[in-house]
Design a protein around this motif. Structure first.
Motif, short mmCIF file in Angstrom:
data_model
loop_
_atom_site.label_atom_id
_atom_site.label_comp_id
_atom_site.label_asym_id
_atom_site.label_seq_id
_atom_site.Cartn_x
_atom_site.Cartn_y
_atom_site.Cartn_z
N CYS A 39 0.83 -1.21 0.00
CA CYS A 39 0.00 0.00 0.00
C CYS A 39 0.86 1.26 0.00
O CYS A 39 0.52 2.24 -0.65
CB CYS A 39 -0.95 0.00 1.20
SG CYS A 39 -2.30 -1.18 1.01
N PHE A 43 0.73 4.30 -2.50
CA PHE A 43 0.62 5.67 -1.99
C PHE A 43 1.70 6.56 -2.61
O PHE A 43 1.43 7.70 -3.01
CB PHE A 43 0.75 5.65 -0.46
CG PHE A 43 0.71 7.00 0.19
CD1 PHE A 43 -0.50 7.63 0.45
CD2 PHE A 43 1.88 7.65 0.55
CE1 PHE A 43 -0.54 8.88 1.06
CE2 PHE A 43 1.85 8.89 1.16
CZ PHE A 43 0.64 9.52 1.41
N VAL A 84 -12.00 10.81 1.12
CA VAL A 84 -10.93 10.04 1.77
C VAL A 84 -10.23 10.84 2.87
O VAL A 84 -9.73 10.28 3.84
CB VAL A 84 -9.90 9.55 0.71
CG1 VAL A 84 -8.76 8.80 1.36
CG2 VAL A 84 -10.59 8.65 -0.31
N ILE A 92 -4.46 13.77 1.64
CA ILE A 92 -4.62 12.39 2.09
C ILE A 92 -3.27 11.92 2.61
O ILE A 92 -2.29 11.88 1.86
CB ILE A 92 -5.09 11.48 0.94
CG1 ILE A 92 -6.43 11.96 0.39
CG2 ILE A 92 -5.17 10.03 1.40
CD1 ILE A 92 -6.83 11.31 -0.92
N PHE A 97 -5.10 6.89 3.50
CA PHE A 97 -4.99 6.04 2.31
C PHE A 97 -5.21 4.58 2.70
O PHE A 97 -5.93 3.85 2.03
CB PHE A 97 -3.61 6.23 1.67
CG PHE A 97 -3.43 5.52 0.36
CD1 PHE A 97 -3.89 6.08 -0.82
CD2 PHE A 97 -2.77 4.30 0.31
CE1 PHE A 97 -3.70 5.43 -2.03
CE2 PHE A 97 -2.58 3.65 -0.89
CZ PHE A 97 -3.06 4.21 -2.07
N MET A 107 -11.83 5.60 -3.11
CA MET A 107 -11.07 6.58 -3.88
C MET A 107 -11.49 6.48 -5.32
O MET A 107 -11.86 5.51 -5.83
CB MET A 107 -9.57 6.34 -3.76
CG MET A 107 -8.73 7.37 -4.46
SD MET A 107 -6.97 7.07 -4.22
CE MET A 107 -6.47 8.55 -3.46
#
Length: 107
Positions: A39, A43, A84, A92, A97, A107
């Motif tokens: 993730c 990101f 978000v 964010i 996230f 998102m």
């Protein structure tokens, strides 16, 4: 690789053996870590300037460049940011996230 060090790190009760529960705990911790790692890589794609937050301009740069606009299905980057951005600071951060990735927000 020092096997004794691995056993010691996983052996929560100090028995010298890795029981099923300790094995599962060690495996799940690693899987959670790897998911966060994946993730974070995603990101970082959105966090163009690397400051630890995704701004509206960065969202637009990635989502409205023509390559992935069809994924938005008519949604605007402003709407996505607003949905978000849990703390309302206009960007964010990684935890927001992650919450979105876990399904808490879209998102």
């Amino acid at each position: 690789l020092d096997l004794d060090a691995v056993v010691e790190g996983v052996d929560a009760d100090g028995s010298g053996l890795i029981d099923y529960t300790e094995f599962l705990a060690a495996t799940l911790d690693k899987r959670v870590y790897l998911q966060r790692d994946v993730c974070f890589s995603a990101f970082a794609v959105f966090d163009v300037d690397g400051d630890g937050r995704i701004t509206l301009d960065e969202l637009k740069q990635i989502l409205e460049n023509g390559a992935v606009e069809h994924v938005l299905e008519g949604a605007k980057s402003e709407d996505l940011l607003r949905e978000v951005d849990a703390n309302g600071d206009g960007s964010i951060d990684f935890e927001e996230f992650m919450e979105m990735m876990r399904g808490g927000r879209s998102m």
